[in-house]
Design an enzyme around this catalytic site. Structure first.
Site, PDB file in Angstrom:
ATOM      1  N   THR A   5       0.847  -1.198   0.000  1.00  0.00           N
ATOM      2  CA  THR A   5       0.000   0.000   0.000  1.00  0.00           C
ATOM      3  C   THR A   5       0.883   1.249   0.000  1.00  0.00           C
ATOM      4  O   THR A   5       1.848   1.322   0.765  1.00  0.00           O
ATOM      5  CB  THR A   5      -0.905   0.001   1.255  1.00  0.00           C
ATOM      6  OG1 THR A   5      -1.676  -1.187   1.249  1.00  0.00           O
ATOM      7  CG2 THR A   5      -1.815   1.227   1.281  1.00  0.00           C
TER       8      THR A   5
ATOM      9  N   GLU B 236      -2.926  -7.677   6.150  1.00  0.00           N
ATOM     10  CA  GLU B 236      -2.555  -7.594   7.577  1.00  0.00           C
ATOM     11  C   GLU B 236      -2.956  -8.867   8.311  1.00  0.00           C
ATOM     12  O   GLU B 236      -3.423  -8.826   9.445  1.00  0.00           O
ATOM     13  CB  GLU B 236      -3.225  -6.391   8.235  1.00  0.00           C
ATOM     14  CG  GLU B 236      -3.146  -5.156   7.411  1.00  0.00           C
ATOM     15  CD  GLU B 236      -2.141  -4.168   7.944  1.00  0.00           C
ATOM     16  OE1 GLU B 236      -1.666  -4.361   9.065  1.00  0.00           O
ATOM     17  OE2 GLU B 236      -1.825  -3.237   7.204  1.00  0.00           O
TER      18      GLU B 236
ATOM     19  N   ASP C 243      -8.319 -16.386   8.049  1.00  0.00           N
ATOM     20  CA  ASP C 243      -7.948 -17.683   8.638  1.00  0.00           C
ATOM     21  C   ASP C 243      -6.742 -17.556   9.564  1.00  0.00           C
ATOM     22  O   ASP C 243      -6.695 -18.177  10.631  1.00  0.00           O
ATOM     23  CB  ASP C 243      -7.637 -18.701   7.525  1.00  0.00           C
ATOM     24  CG  ASP C 243      -8.894 -19.120   6.777  1.00  0.00           C
ATOM     25  OD1 ASP C 243      -9.989 -18.987   7.360  1.00  0.00           O
ATOM     26  OD2 ASP C 243      -8.782 -19.556   5.613  1.00  0.00           O
TER      27      ASP C 243
ATOM     28  N   GLY D  95     -31.923  -3.526  -3.573  1.00  0.00           N
ATOM     29  CA  GLY D  95     -32.263  -4.104  -4.873  1.00  0.00           C
ATOM     30  C   GLY D  95     -31.250  -3.690  -5.926  1.00  0.00           C
ATOM     31  O   GLY D  95     -30.052  -3.611  -5.659  1.00  0.00           O
TER      32      GLY D  95
HETATM   33  C1  LIG Z   1      -4.721  -4.321  -1.345  1.00  0.00           C
HETATM   34  C2  LIG Z   1      -3.642  -4.945  -0.525  1.00  0.00           C
HETATM   35  C3  LIG Z   1      -2.733  -4.136   0.155  1.00  0.00           C
HETATM   36  C4  LIG Z   1      -1.693  -4.695   0.892  1.00  0.00           C
HETATM   37  N1  LIG Z   1      -0.790  -3.880   1.535  1.00  0.00           N
HETATM   38  C5  LIG Z   1       0.332  -4.430   2.108  1.00  0.00           C
HETATM   39  C6  LIG Z   1       1.376  -3.586   2.644  1.00  0.00           C
HETATM   40  O1  LIG Z   1       1.251  -2.354   2.668  1.00  0.00           O
HETATM   41  N2  LIG Z   1       2.518  -4.169   3.090  1.00  0.00           N
HETATM   42  C7  LIG Z   1       2.696  -5.528   3.096  1.00  0.00           C
HETATM   43  O2  LIG Z   1       3.755  -5.974   3.520  1.00  0.00           O
HETATM   44  N3  LIG Z   1       1.713  -6.348   2.615  1.00  0.00           N
HETATM   45  C8  LIG Z   1       0.550  -5.839   2.122  1.00  0.00           C
HETATM   46  N4  LIG Z   1      -0.448  -6.656   1.606  1.00  0.00           N
HETATM   47  C9  LIG Z   1      -0.223  -8.104   1.586  1.00  0.00           C
HETATM   48  C10 LIG Z   1      -1.090  -8.878   2.556  1.00  0.00           C
HETATM   49  O3  LIG Z   1      -0.718  -8.647   3.875  1.00  0.00           O
HETATM   50  C11 LIG Z   1      -1.034 -10.364   2.151  1.00  0.00           C
HETATM   51  O4  LIG Z   1      -1.780 -10.471   0.944  1.00  0.00           O
HETATM   52  C12 LIG Z   1      -1.574 -11.289   3.204  1.00  0.00           C
HETATM   53  O5  LIG Z   1      -0.698 -11.355   4.311  1.00  0.00           O
HETATM   54  C13 LIG Z   1      -1.785 -12.720   2.663  1.00  0.00           C
HETATM   55  O6  LIG Z   1      -0.691 -13.157   1.954  1.00  0.00           O
HETATM   56  P1  LIG Z   1      -0.899 -13.799   0.486  1.00  0.00           P
HETATM   57  O7  LIG Z   1      -1.774 -12.894  -0.299  1.00  0.00           O
HETATM   58  O8  LIG Z   1       0.439 -14.111  -0.043  1.00  0.00           O
HETATM   59  O9  LIG Z   1      -1.729 -15.121   0.742  1.00  0.00           O
HETATM   60  P2  LIG Z   1      -1.127 -16.577   1.110  1.00  0.00           P
HETATM   61  O10 LIG Z   1      -0.225 -16.438   2.309  1.00  0.00           O
HETATM   62  O11 LIG Z   1      -0.612 -17.221  -0.114  1.00  0.00           O
HETATM   63  O12 LIG Z   1      -2.450 -17.317   1.602  1.00  0.00           O
HETATM   64  C14 LIG Z   1      -3.392 -17.866   0.667  1.00  0.00           C
HETATM   65  C15 LIG Z   1      -4.492 -18.571   1.459  1.00  0.00           C
HETATM   66  O13 LIG Z   1      -3.906 -19.628   2.241  1.00  0.00           O
HETATM   67  C16 LIG Z   1      -4.278 -19.484   3.607  1.00  0.00           C
HETATM   68  N5  LIG Z   1      -3.181 -19.928   4.485  1.00  0.00           N
HETATM   69  C17 LIG Z   1      -1.876 -19.575   4.432  1.00  0.00           C
HETATM   70  N6  LIG Z   1      -1.200 -20.183   5.416  1.00  0.00           N
HETATM   71  C18 LIG Z   1      -2.100 -20.932   6.114  1.00  0.00           C
HETATM   72  C19 LIG Z   1      -2.029 -21.770   7.260  1.00  0.00           C
HETATM   73  N7  LIG Z   1      -0.877 -21.940   7.938  1.00  0.00           N
HETATM   74  N8  LIG Z   1      -3.147 -22.390   7.681  1.00  0.00           N
HETATM   75  C20 LIG Z   1      -4.333 -22.195   7.050  1.00  0.00           C
HETATM   76  N9  LIG Z   1      -4.469 -21.408   5.953  1.00  0.00           N
HETATM   77  C21 LIG Z   1      -3.370 -20.782   5.501  1.00  0.00           C
HETATM   78  C22 LIG Z   1      -4.559 -17.990   3.780  1.00  0.00           C
HETATM   79  O14 LIG Z   1      -5.432 -17.755   4.885  1.00  0.00           O
HETATM   80  C23 LIG Z   1      -5.182 -17.636   2.448  1.00  0.00           C
HETATM   81  O15 LIG Z   1      -6.557 -17.909   2.467  1.00  0.00           O
HETATM   82  C24 LIG Z   1      -1.550  -6.101   0.939  1.00  0.00           C
HETATM   83  C25 LIG Z   1      -2.497  -6.917   0.279  1.00  0.00           C
HETATM   84  C26 LIG Z   1      -3.527  -6.341  -0.429  1.00  0.00           C
HETATM   85  C27 LIG Z   1      -4.525  -7.225  -1.125  1.00  0.00           C
END
Ligand SMILES: Cc1cc2nc3c(=O)[nH]c(=O)nc-3n(C[C@H](O)[C@H](O)[C@H](O)COP(=O)(O)OP(=O)(O)OC[C@H]3O[C@@H](n4cnc5c(N)ncnc54)[C@H](O)[C@@H]3O)c2cc1C
Length: 393
Positions: free
Chosen positions: A172, A372, A376, A348
């Site tokens: 972000t 953040e 889950d 609606g």
């Molecule tokens: C619009 C936006 C802004 C963001 N801004 C920032 C920012 O400013 N700085 C920053 O550093 N990050 C930022 N993020 C990143 C955000 O924090 C991550 O997307 C988030 O932590 C999830 O990581 P991932 O998308 O890689 O999902 P993954 O870690 O790949 O997870 C995918 C799915 O697997 C599940 N999962 C993963 N591990 C486990 C487990 N051990 N047990 C059960 N389920 C699990 C998750 O719950 C999820 O449903 C941003 C994301 C978005 C979408």
């Protein structure tokens, strides 16, 4: 009358009576600003997928950037309940505006204040507080999201500097940021935080396009190709994953309040619509099924308001645990997303247009429920506190 001026904040259990005068004044100031400066423009910026950068300095003037940072460093020195109420009101306007203020406050100013040297505090905090400079927070990597401890971005020690290599994703504010608080592993495999400046050679921050969520927020990458980081830019007072996790705790706390704001906006809009819209010769609000939706929404909002009032007090006493914050973030964002969906139905077909805020909140909240810490992962954090047994891996 403009829609923005009709807002009637839901307060079914008279929670307002629990806030002090200063907290209410701060909340009302932000509420008025959102009515006057955010609501008139937010649909346009959402549609064109653009961050309304002209609001940044106004947020600084309002004291919404680093509100809990002491005044000697440019903050407002207010308590955490006030910070929460600011986040609630900003997200009533739009999650993208709240995200901007959350990142600047909890993920950039907080670590510089808490883990930084006196020189770093003096150099960066006052300018961040006024919005003269913008910050971002680089933790997530393309292959390391929920598991940031596995990050591969690295710093290698040289004489008077480190060389930074790697990439961060989903950041972000990155395309508009002047500085980035970046987390990377050192030669001993320990996670270190550092402040990286935009103009340094080898550093770029390309924007991420194609988002259907948080469209009024700038998101991008951080790419580091042999970036020379002077040693004085390392945050000296923290080593390890607990550094970024403490920042996330502060930001998640703010998000738990922000989500209530989005839910309150959806609920308030739906109540008014249900009284004005007639079908079968009566207002749709007179049908039991629509009343069920509204009554359930108000019940969930009220529960979240009570939860967060208490969480604010715990945070003010420095007693709020990571699990308590996870519980509130998870509950409140999920609650807001459900309310956005249910109240959208009350409108609606009109509910899918940008004449009303539900679809925008709903789309935004899909990011909020993911970033953040996902929905889950927050459950697992609470589960860890309950059992003492981590189940992440
Ligand atoms: C619009 C936006 C802004 C963001 N801004 C920032 C920012 O400013 N700085 C920053 O550093 N990050 C930022 N993020 C990143 C955000 O924090 C991550 O997307 C988030 O932590 C999830 O990581 P991932 O998308 O890689 O999902 P993954 O870690 O790949 O997870 C995918 C799915 O697997 C599940 N999962 C993963 N591990 C486990 C487990 N051990 N047990 C059960 N389920 C699990 C998750 O719950 C999820 O449903 C941003 C994301 C978005 C979408």
């Amino acid at each position: 009358m403009a829609k923005s001026n009709q807002y009637k904040s839901p307060d079914y259990y008279l929670i307002d009576e629990l806030f002090d005068e200063e907290q209410l004044l701060i909340r009302d100031t932000i509420r008025d600003w959102v009515n006057n400066s955010v609501l008139p423009i937010i649909e346009e910026y959402t549609e064109k997928a653009s961050f309304p950068a002209h609001l940044v300095k106004e947020l600084g003037e309002l004291g919404a950037l680093g509100p809990f940072i002491p005044t000697e460093y440019g903050g407002s020195g207010v308590d955490h309940t006030s910070y929460g109420l600011i986040m609630q009101e900003l997200e009533r306007g739009d999650s993208g505006i709240r995200s901007f203020a959350s990142v600047q406050s909890s993920l950039v100013m907080y670590p510089i204040y808490t883990f930084g040297s006196e020189e770093q505090r003096i150099k960066y905090l006052p300018k961040l507080a006024t919005g003269e400079i913008i910050g971002c927070f680089g933790l997530t990597e393309p292959n390391h999201g929920s598991d940031p401890g596995s990050m591969i971005t690295r710093i290698t020690e040289k004489d008077d500097h480190y060389l930074l290599n790697g990439a961060k994703m989903w950041i972000t504010n990155s395309p508009i940021a002047d500085i980035a608080v970046v987390w990377a592993k050192d030669d001993n495999n320990k996670i270190r935080g550092m402040v990286v400046e935009k103009d340094w050679a080898g550093f770029s921050a390309p924007e991420t396009h194609g988002k259907w969520s948080l469209r009024a927020s700038a998101t991008g990458e951080l790419v580091f190709d042999n970036v020379k980081v002077p040693k004085e830019n390392i945050l000296p007072n923290i080593i390890g994953l607990k550094g970024p996790l403490k920042c996330l705790s502060s930001a998640r706390y703010g998000i738990s309040w922000g989500a209530i704001g989005a839910a309150m906006d959806c609920y308030d809009t739906a109540v008014r619509y249900s009284q004005e819209r007639h079908q079968f010769g009566k207002p749709i609000g007179s049908f039991q099924l629509q009343q069920k939706k509204l009554a359930e929404a108000l019940t969930e909002i009220t529960k979240a308001q009570v939860l967060n009032w208490r969480l604010g007090n715990l945070k003010n006493q420095d007693k709020a645990t990571a699990g308590q914050i996870s519980m509130a973030k998870r509950n409140n964002v999920d609650m807001a997303l459900r309310i956005a969906r249910e109240t959208r139905q009350i409108l609606g077909a009109m509910g899918i247009t940008n004449d009303y805020p539900m679809m925008r909140h709903m789309m935004n909240l899909e990011s909020v429920i993911t970033y953040e810490g996902t929905h889950d992962i927050h459950l697992l954090i609470t589960g860890h506190e309950i059992t003492g047994l981590p189940s992440y891996r």
